[in-house]
Design a protein around this motif. Sequence first.
Motif, PDB file in Angstrom:
ATOM      1  N   GLU A 124       0.850  -1.185   0.000  1.00  0.00           N
ATOM      2  CA  GLU A 124       0.000   0.000   0.000  1.00  0.00           C
ATOM      3  C   GLU A 124       0.888   1.237   0.000  1.00  0.00           C
ATOM      4  OE1 GLU A 124      -3.110   0.064   2.986  1.00  0.00           O
ATOM      5  OE2 GLU A 124      -2.902  -2.104   3.231  1.00  0.00           O
ATOM      6  N   VAL A 125       0.506   2.223  -0.766  1.00  0.00           N
ATOM      7  CA  VAL A 125       1.294   3.453  -0.866  1.00  0.00           C
ATOM      8  C   VAL A 125       0.396   4.652  -0.605  1.00  0.00           C
ATOM      9  CG1 VAL A 125       2.658   4.947  -2.373  1.00  0.00           C
ATOM     10  CG2 VAL A 125       2.929   2.452  -2.500  1.00  0.00           C
ATOM     11  N   ILE A 126       0.838   5.493   0.306  1.00  0.00           N
ATOM     12  CA  ILE A 126       0.199   6.789   0.516  1.00  0.00           C
ATOM     13  C   ILE A 126       1.232   7.848   0.154  1.00  0.00           C
ATOM     14  CG2 ILE A 126       0.748   6.680   2.979  1.00  0.00           C
ATOM     15  CD1 ILE A 126      -2.305   8.478   1.521  1.00  0.00           C
ATOM     16  N   ALA A 127       0.975   8.597  -0.880  1.00  0.00           N
ATOM     17  CA  ALA A 127       1.944   9.558  -1.398  1.00  0.00           C
ATOM     18  C   ALA A 127       1.542  10.976  -1.013  1.00  0.00           C
ATOM     19  CB  ALA A 127       2.040   9.445  -2.917  1.00  0.00           C
ATOM     20  N   THR A 128       2.548  11.825  -0.838  1.00  0.00           N
ATOM     21  CA  THR A 128       2.272  13.216  -0.494  1.00  0.00           C
ATOM     22  C   THR A 128       3.262  14.143  -1.165  1.00  0.00           C
ATOM     23  OG1 THR A 128       1.914  14.776   1.337  1.00  0.00           O
ATOM     24  CG2 THR A 128       3.660  13.142   1.628  1.00  0.00           C
ATOM     25  N   ASP A 129       2.749  15.276  -1.617  1.00  0.00           N
ATOM     26  CA  ASP A 129       3.570  16.295  -2.261  1.00  0.00           C
ATOM     27  C   ASP A 129       2.744  17.569  -2.277  1.00  0.00           C
ATOM     28  OD1 ASP A 129       4.997  17.931  -4.262  1.00  0.00           O
ATOM     29  OD2 ASP A 129       6.067  16.078  -4.724  1.00  0.00           O
ATOM     30  N   ILE A 130       3.391  18.707  -2.073  1.00  0.00           N
ATOM     31  CA  ILE A 130       2.643  19.966  -2.000  1.00  0.00           C
ATOM     32  C   ILE A 130       2.488  20.650  -3.347  1.00  0.00           C
ATOM     33  CG2 ILE A 130       3.263  20.381   0.410  1.00  0.00           C
ATOM     34  CD1 ILE A 130       5.388  22.360  -0.614  1.00  0.00           C
ATOM     35  N   ALA A 131       3.115  20.117  -4.384  1.00  0.00           N
ATOM     36  CA  ALA A 131       2.963  20.728  -5.716  1.00  0.00           C
ATOM     37  C   ALA A 131       1.505  20.650  -6.149  1.00  0.00           C
ATOM     38  CB  ALA A 131       3.858  20.023  -6.721  1.00  0.00           C
ATOM     39  N   PRO A 132       0.977  21.702  -6.770  1.00  0.00           N
ATOM     40  CA  PRO A 132      -0.454  21.741  -7.110  1.00  0.00           C
ATOM     41  C   PRO A 132      -0.913  20.647  -8.067  1.00  0.00           C
ATOM     42  CG  PRO A 132       0.734  23.586  -8.116  1.00  0.00           C
ATOM     43  CD  PRO A 132       1.663  22.964  -7.123  1.00  0.00           C
ATOM     44  N   ASP A 133      -0.043  20.174  -8.954  1.00  0.00           N
ATOM     45  CA  ASP A 133      -0.427  19.148  -9.929  1.00  0.00           C
ATOM     46  C   ASP A 133       0.183  17.792  -9.601  1.00  0.00           C
ATOM     47  OD1 ASP A 133       2.172  19.883 -10.360  1.00  0.00           O
ATOM     48  OD2 ASP A 133       2.051  19.836 -12.552  1.00  0.00           O
ATOM     49  N   ALA A 134       0.631  17.625  -8.370  1.00  0.00           N
ATOM     50  CA  ALA A 134       1.389  16.429  -8.005  1.00  0.00           C
ATOM     51  C   ALA A 134       0.576  15.143  -8.159  1.00  0.00           C
ATOM     52  CB  ALA A 134       1.906  16.555  -6.576  1.00  0.00           C
ATOM     53  N   GLU A 135      -0.666  15.159  -7.707  1.00  0.00           N
ATOM     54  CA  GLU A 135      -1.462  13.923  -7.751  1.00  0.00           C
ATOM     55  C   GLU A 135      -1.688  13.461  -9.186  1.00  0.00           C
ATOM     56  OE1 GLU A 135      -5.595  11.982  -5.992  1.00  0.00           O
ATOM     57  OE2 GLU A 135      -5.233  14.141  -5.786  1.00  0.00           O
ATOM     58  N   ALA A 136      -2.069  14.377 -10.063  1.00  0.00           N
ATOM     59  CA  ALA A 136      -2.325  14.005 -11.455  1.00  0.00           C
ATOM     60  C   ALA A 136      -1.056  13.507 -12.140  1.00  0.00           C
ATOM     61  CB  ALA A 136      -2.893  15.203 -12.218  1.00  0.00           C
ATOM     62  N   THR A 137       0.065  14.175 -11.856  1.00  0.00           N
ATOM     63  CA  THR A 137       1.337  13.769 -12.453  1.00  0.00           C
ATOM     64  C   THR A 137       1.753  12.391 -11.959  1.00  0.00           C
ATOM     65  OG1 THR A 137       2.030  16.087 -12.604  1.00  0.00           O
ATOM     66  CG2 THR A 137       3.755  14.418 -12.747  1.00  0.00           C
ATOM     67  N   LEU A 138       1.553  12.136 -10.680  1.00  0.00           N
ATOM     68  CA  LEU A 138       1.886  10.827 -10.106  1.00  0.00           C
ATOM     69  C   LEU A 138       1.039   9.734 -10.734  1.00  0.00           C
ATOM     70  CD1 LEU A 138       3.184   8.940  -8.007  1.00  0.00           C
ATOM     71  CD2 LEU A 138       1.404   9.678  -6.389  1.00  0.00           C
ATOM     72  N   GLN A 139      -0.261   9.953 -10.803  1.00  0.00           N
ATOM     73  CA  GLN A 139      -1.148   8.950 -11.390  1.00  0.00           C
ATOM     74  C   GLN A 139      -0.760   8.639 -12.832  1.00  0.00           C
ATOM     75  OE1 GLN A 139      -3.447   7.163 -10.022  1.00  0.00           O
ATOM     76  NE2 GLN A 139      -4.046   8.194  -8.126  1.00  0.00           N
ATOM     77  N   LYS A 140      -0.422   9.669 -13.572  1.00  0.00           N
ATOM     78  CA  LYS A 140      -0.018   9.484 -14.976  1.00  0.00           C
ATOM     79  C   LYS A 140       1.251   8.653 -15.071  1.00  0.00           C
ATOM     80  CE  LYS A 140       1.267  12.080 -19.139  1.00  0.00           C
ATOM     81  NZ  LYS A 140       1.492  13.437 -19.723  1.00  0.00           N
ATOM     82  N   PHE A 141       2.235   8.950 -14.196  1.00  0.00           N
ATOM     83  CA  PHE A 141       3.494   8.207 -14.240  1.00  0.00           C
ATOM     84  C   PHE A 141       3.270   6.737 -13.899  1.00  0.00           C
ATOM     85  CE2 PHE A 141       7.219   6.269 -12.465  1.00  0.00           C
ATOM     86  CZ  PHE A 141       8.246   6.689 -13.281  1.00  0.00           C
ATOM     87  N   VAL A 142       2.547   6.480 -12.821  1.00  0.00           N
ATOM     88  CA  VAL A 142       2.348   5.103 -12.372  1.00  0.00           C
ATOM     89  C   VAL A 142       1.624   4.286 -13.436  1.00  0.00           C
ATOM     90  CG1 VAL A 142       1.203   3.646 -10.661  1.00  0.00           C
ATOM     91  CG2 VAL A 142       2.426   5.688  -9.928  1.00  0.00           C
ATOM     92  N   LYS A 143       0.612   4.864 -14.047  1.00  0.00           N
ATOM     93  CA  LYS A 143      -0.114   4.152 -15.102  1.00  0.00           C
ATOM     94  C   LYS A 143       0.776   3.859 -16.300  1.00  0.00           C
ATOM     95  CE  LYS A 143      -4.715   5.879 -13.846  1.00  0.00           C
ATOM     96  NZ  LYS A 143      -5.844   6.766 -14.230  1.00  0.00           N
ATOM     97  N   SER A 144       1.649   4.812 -16.634  1.00  0.00           N
ATOM     98  CA  SER A 144       2.538   4.596 -17.779  1.00  0.00           C
ATOM     99  C   SER A 144       3.609   3.555 -17.477  1.00  0.00           C
ATOM    100  CB  SER A 144       3.197   5.919 -18.191  1.00  0.00           C
ATOM    101  OG  SER A 144       4.104   6.378 -17.200  1.00  0.00           O
ATOM    102  N   ALA A 145       3.992   3.424 -16.193  1.00  0.00           N
ATOM    103  CA  ALA A 145       5.023   2.461 -15.804  1.00  0.00           C
ATOM    104  C   ALA A 145       4.458   1.055 -15.621  1.00  0.00           C
ATOM    105  CB  ALA A 145       5.688   2.922 -14.504  1.00  0.00           C
ATOM    106  N   TRP A 146       3.150   0.950 -15.446  1.00  0.00           N
ATOM    107  CA  TRP A 146       2.540  -0.327 -15.081  1.00  0.00           C
ATOM    108  C   TRP A 146       2.758  -1.448 -16.107  1.00  0.00           C
ATOM    109  CZ3 TRP A 146       1.687  -1.091 -10.289  1.00  0.00           C
ATOM    110  CH2 TRP A 146       0.918  -2.178  -9.836  1.00  0.00           C
ATOM    111  N   PRO A 147       2.644  -1.199 -17.424  1.00  0.00           N
ATOM    112  CA  PRO A 147       2.896  -2.283 -18.383  1.00  0.00           C
ATOM    113  C   PRO A 147       4.289  -2.898 -18.238  1.00  0.00           C
ATOM    114  CG  PRO A 147       1.777  -0.465 -19.462  1.00  0.00           C
ATOM    115  CD  PRO A 147       2.162   0.030 -18.095  1.00  0.00           C
ATOM    116  N   ALA A 148       5.298  -2.070 -17.993  1.00  0.00           N
ATOM    117  CA  ALA A 148       6.653  -2.593 -17.808  1.00  0.00           C
ATOM    118  C   ALA A 148       6.732  -3.445 -16.547  1.00  0.00           C
ATOM    119  CB  ALA A 148       7.655  -1.447 -17.733  1.00  0.00           C
TER     120      ALA A 148
END
Length: 324
Positions: free
Chosen positions: A32-56
């Motif tokens: 389980e991962v709980i992520a935190t970052d104060i950047a305004p677009d952090a959550e969307a950027t994180l979700q995009k990265f994780v989804k793109s990395a998932w096939p690999a």
Amino acid sequence: MSNSKPIRRIAVIGTGVIGASWAAQYLAKGLEVIATDIAPDAEATLQKFVKSAWPALERLGLSPGASLTNLKFTADLAEAVVGVDLVQENGPERLDFKQKLYKQLDELLPPDVIIASSSSGIKMSDIQSGVTSHPERCVIGHPFNPPHLIPLVEVVGGVKTSEAIVQRAIAFYKSIGKKAVRLNKEMPGHVANRLQAALAREVYYLVAEDVVSAADVDDALSWGPGLRWGIMGNMMLNHLAGGTGGIEQALRGLGGPMAAWWKTLGSPEMTPEFQHKLIDRVQAEVGSRTIDELEAERDELLIGLLELRNKRLETATSQKVAAE
């Protein structure tokens, strides 16, 4: 402090390139991962990265329970660390920032929670100096980029870090398939980055001195020693270079010439002019290729090498079991 508590819930602090990659790695291992970052677009950027990395990660093999739904996000630090077993910190590479953050974490977390830093060069002794209650649970767990693909993690404690925590961190990283390397002494830049820095110094020198183009020096590395380094490290390769005489023979034959080469290695200064020259040379090598295209090429070849090495490891393990 308990050293047997299972690590199932991870707080990832800072979701830039390294933090996002760590999050993907942990999710792939069924955590389980709980992520935190104060950047305004952090959550969307994180979700995009994780989804793109998932096939690999699927291609390399997911652990039981691995799911994208195990990822949660909050901008609130205190909320992010509730109920976690380990914190993977990926904040800016600034000592003042990390010292302040670790003081906060020390106050927020129970004493049995490991606080591991992805710091690429700052020593843990300096980071933990302001931690008053439980500095013994602070440790460096430095990955190599991208962490969700590169197995290496360098583990080293500070002067106040307990040996039990170092061993627990190593055991945890190994349990999720990482290649954990123990440093017995703190060094600025740890080990792998120091090796990179030593090589980069000579690469930059040769390019800036117009001995070779950026493209050709990269070919010299990736199609020469780099191929071997993807299989074995320098010490073992030197041992093989000595033939039946091993490292002893190699040092007798190559030690003298190598020592002579050392005296001619460059010591360039990172002036603006020097940097501009390197940038121009690299842009010539890059041409019209985008960062995304280059990353895709890198990752595809990395995955292929990892698959090959994993297959070899499985074969060797099967042969060992059969022999017993």
